[in-house]
Design an enzyme around this catalytic site. Sequence first.
Site, PDB file in Angstrom:
ATOM      1  N   ASP A 289       0.854  -1.189   0.000  1.00  0.00           N
ATOM      2  CA  ASP A 289       0.000   0.000   0.000  1.00  0.00           C
ATOM      3  C   ASP A 289       0.892   1.242   0.000  1.00  0.00           C
ATOM      4  O   ASP A 289       1.885   1.323   0.732  1.00  0.00           O
ATOM      5  CB  ASP A 289      -0.927  -0.002   1.219  1.00  0.00           C
ATOM      6  CG  ASP A 289      -2.079   0.977   1.042  1.00  0.00           C
ATOM      7  OD1 ASP A 289      -3.233   0.518   0.928  1.00  0.00           O
ATOM      8  OD2 ASP A 289      -1.828   2.208   1.017  1.00  0.00           O
TER       9      ASP A 289
ATOM     10  N   ASN B 117     -12.890  -2.897   2.735  1.00  0.00           N
ATOM     11  CA  ASN B 117     -13.776  -1.737   2.799  1.00  0.00           C
ATOM     12  C   ASN B 117     -14.768  -1.873   1.648  1.00  0.00           C
ATOM     13  O   ASN B 117     -14.363  -1.968   0.488  1.00  0.00           O
ATOM     14  CB  ASN B 117     -12.979  -0.441   2.665  1.00  0.00           C
ATOM     15  CG  ASN B 117     -12.033  -0.237   3.837  1.00  0.00           C
ATOM     16  OD1 ASN B 117     -12.358  -0.576   4.972  1.00  0.00           O
ATOM     17  ND2 ASN B 117     -10.851   0.305   3.571  1.00  0.00           N
TER      18      ASN B 117
ATOM     19  N   GLN C 296     -13.990   2.761   1.310  1.00  0.00           N
ATOM     20  CA  GLN C 296     -13.429   2.295   0.030  1.00  0.00           C
ATOM     21  C   GLN C 296     -13.151   3.479  -0.883  1.00  0.00           C
ATOM     22  O   GLN C 296     -14.020   4.352  -1.070  1.00  0.00           O
ATOM     23  CB  GLN C 296     -14.392   1.313  -0.659  1.00  0.00           C
ATOM     24  CG  GLN C 296     -13.792   0.692  -1.914  1.00  0.00           C
ATOM     25  CD  GLN C 296     -14.655  -0.403  -2.532  1.00  0.00           C
ATOM     26  OE1 GLN C 296     -15.796  -0.650  -2.104  1.00  0.00           O
ATOM     27  NE2 GLN C 296     -14.129  -1.046  -3.563  1.00  0.00           N
ATOM     28  N   SER C 297     -11.945   3.526  -1.432  1.00  0.00           N
ATOM     29  CA  SER C 297     -11.586   4.619  -2.345  1.00  0.00           C
ATOM     30  C   SER C 297     -11.221   4.105  -3.732  1.00  0.00           C
ATOM     31  O   SER C 297     -11.273   4.856  -4.706  1.00  0.00           O
ATOM     32  CB  SER C 297     -10.426   5.437  -1.765  1.00  0.00           C
ATOM     33  OG  SER C 297      -9.300   4.620  -1.565  1.00  0.00           O
ATOM     34  N   VAL C 298     -10.829   2.850  -3.841  1.00  0.00           N
ATOM     35  CA  VAL C 298     -10.515   2.256  -5.146  1.00  0.00           C
ATOM     36  C   VAL C 298     -11.559   1.170  -5.407  1.00  0.00           C
ATOM     37  O   VAL C 298     -11.639   0.185  -4.652  1.00  0.00           O
ATOM     38  CB  VAL C 298      -9.089   1.659  -5.170  1.00  0.00           C
ATOM     39  CG1 VAL C 298      -8.811   1.004  -6.516  1.00  0.00           C
ATOM     40  CG2 VAL C 298      -8.046   2.743  -4.875  1.00  0.00           C
TER      41      VAL C 298
ATOM     42  N   HIS D 252     -10.302  -5.443  -3.152  1.00  0.00           N
ATOM     43  CA  HIS D 252      -8.978  -5.788  -2.623  1.00  0.00           C
ATOM     44  C   HIS D 252      -9.095  -6.089  -1.146  1.00  0.00           C
ATOM     45  O   HIS D 252      -9.952  -5.535  -0.448  1.00  0.00           O
ATOM     46  CB  HIS D 252      -7.978  -4.650  -2.854  1.00  0.00           C
ATOM     47  CG  HIS D 252      -8.487  -3.314  -2.424  1.00  0.00           C
ATOM     48  ND1 HIS D 252      -9.403  -2.598  -3.175  1.00  0.00           N
ATOM     49  CD2 HIS D 252      -8.253  -2.564  -1.321  1.00  0.00           C
ATOM     50  CE1 HIS D 252      -9.693  -1.473  -2.556  1.00  0.00           C
ATOM     51  NE2 HIS D 252      -9.010  -1.430  -1.422  1.00  0.00           N
TER      52      HIS D 252
ATOM     53  N   HIS E  94      -7.064  -5.682   2.357  1.00  0.00           N
ATOM     54  CA  HIS E  94      -5.930  -5.060   3.038  1.00  0.00           C
ATOM     55  C   HIS E  94      -5.373  -6.099   4.005  1.00  0.00           C
ATOM     56  O   HIS E  94      -6.133  -6.700   4.779  1.00  0.00           O
ATOM     57  CB  HIS E  94      -6.375  -3.858   3.878  1.00  0.00           C
ATOM     58  CG  HIS E  94      -6.894  -2.702   3.094  1.00  0.00           C
ATOM     59  ND1 HIS E  94      -6.127  -1.591   2.831  1.00  0.00           N
ATOM     60  CD2 HIS E  94      -8.104  -2.461   2.528  1.00  0.00           C
ATOM     61  CE1 HIS E  94      -6.845  -0.711   2.146  1.00  0.00           C
ATOM     62  NE2 HIS E  94      -8.051  -1.215   1.945  1.00  0.00           N
TER      63      HIS E  94
HETATM   64  P1  AMP Z   1      -9.599   1.399  -0.091  1.00  0.00           P
HETATM   65  O1  AMP Z   1      -9.636   2.781   0.503  1.00  0.00           O
HETATM   66  O2  AMP Z   1     -10.071   0.312   0.826  1.00  0.00           O
HETATM   67  O3  AMP Z   1     -10.301   1.375  -1.428  1.00  0.00           O
HETATM   68  O4  AMP Z   1      -8.070   1.076  -0.331  1.00  0.00           O
HETATM   69  C1  AMP Z   1      -7.355   1.608  -1.399  1.00  0.00           C
HETATM   70  C2  AMP Z   1      -5.932   1.610  -0.988  1.00  0.00           C
HETATM   71  O5  AMP Z   1      -5.129   1.810  -2.139  1.00  0.00           O
HETATM   72  C3  AMP Z   1      -5.564   2.718   0.001  1.00  0.00           C
HETATM   73  O6  AMP Z   1      -5.100   2.146   1.216  1.00  0.00           O
HETATM   74  C4  AMP Z   1      -4.484   3.510  -0.733  1.00  0.00           C
HETATM   75  O7  AMP Z   1      -3.455   3.949   0.132  1.00  0.00           O
HETATM   76  C5  AMP Z   1      -3.983   2.493  -1.735  1.00  0.00           C
HETATM   77  N1  AMP Z   1      -3.369   3.072  -2.923  1.00  0.00           N
HETATM   78  C6  AMP Z   1      -3.796   4.128  -3.648  1.00  0.00           C
HETATM   79  N2  AMP Z   1      -2.977   4.344  -4.694  1.00  0.00           N
HETATM   80  C7  AMP Z   1      -2.005   3.387  -4.634  1.00  0.00           C
HETATM   81  C8  AMP Z   1      -0.859   3.077  -5.431  1.00  0.00           C
HETATM   82  N3  AMP Z   1      -0.545   3.784  -6.526  1.00  0.00           N
HETATM   83  N4  AMP Z   1      -0.101   2.041  -5.048  1.00  0.00           N
HETATM   84  C9  AMP Z   1      -0.396   1.316  -3.943  1.00  0.00           C
HETATM   85  N5  AMP Z   1      -1.465   1.550  -3.165  1.00  0.00           N
HETATM   86  C10 AMP Z   1      -2.266   2.574  -3.496  1.00  0.00           C
END
Ligand code: AMP
Length: 113
Positions: free
Chosen positions: A30, A86, A93-95, A99, A101
């Site tokens: 991460d 998430n 969740q942001s992506v 996935h 964690h």
């Molecule tokens: P979530 O918020 O559960 O969707 O998790 C998305 C995760 O992706 C977060 O913990 C971010 O820190 C991580 N993240 C975002 N951009 C990158 C990247 N380029 N490489 C690795 N992790 C990333």
Amino acid sequence: MSSTLFEKIINREIPSDILYEDDLSFVIKDINPQAPTHLLIIPKKVIPKLSDASEDDQMILGHLMLVAGKIADQLGLDETFRLVVNNGAKAGQSVFHLHLHLLSGRLLNWPPG
Ligand code: AMP
């Protein structure tokens, strides 16, 4: 449709530390670690969030859990880690590419925030 961030990483369009890869999944560090060890275990199939998964995804979902255990073992995490999913923006969740964690290396309090 545009690629997700994680598709761009596995296609090597965006640099990342890819620790593990197989036919179904890959593992990266991460970029904003919340623990000394903070990995993301990601299916190659884009499932936006866990609640979008279907019966057809059963094997992939199980595979992610097994990869998590295998990586934790390889990294010598002393069988002490937490897996987090998430699901949805309000859950953090942001992506929107499913996935897990994997967090380890510090005391992990309960309940989580
Ligand atoms: P979530 O918020 O559960 O969707 O998790 C998305 C995760 O992706 C977060 O913990 C971010 O820190 C991580 N993240 C975002 N951009 C990158 C990247 N380029 N490489 C690795 N992790 C990333």
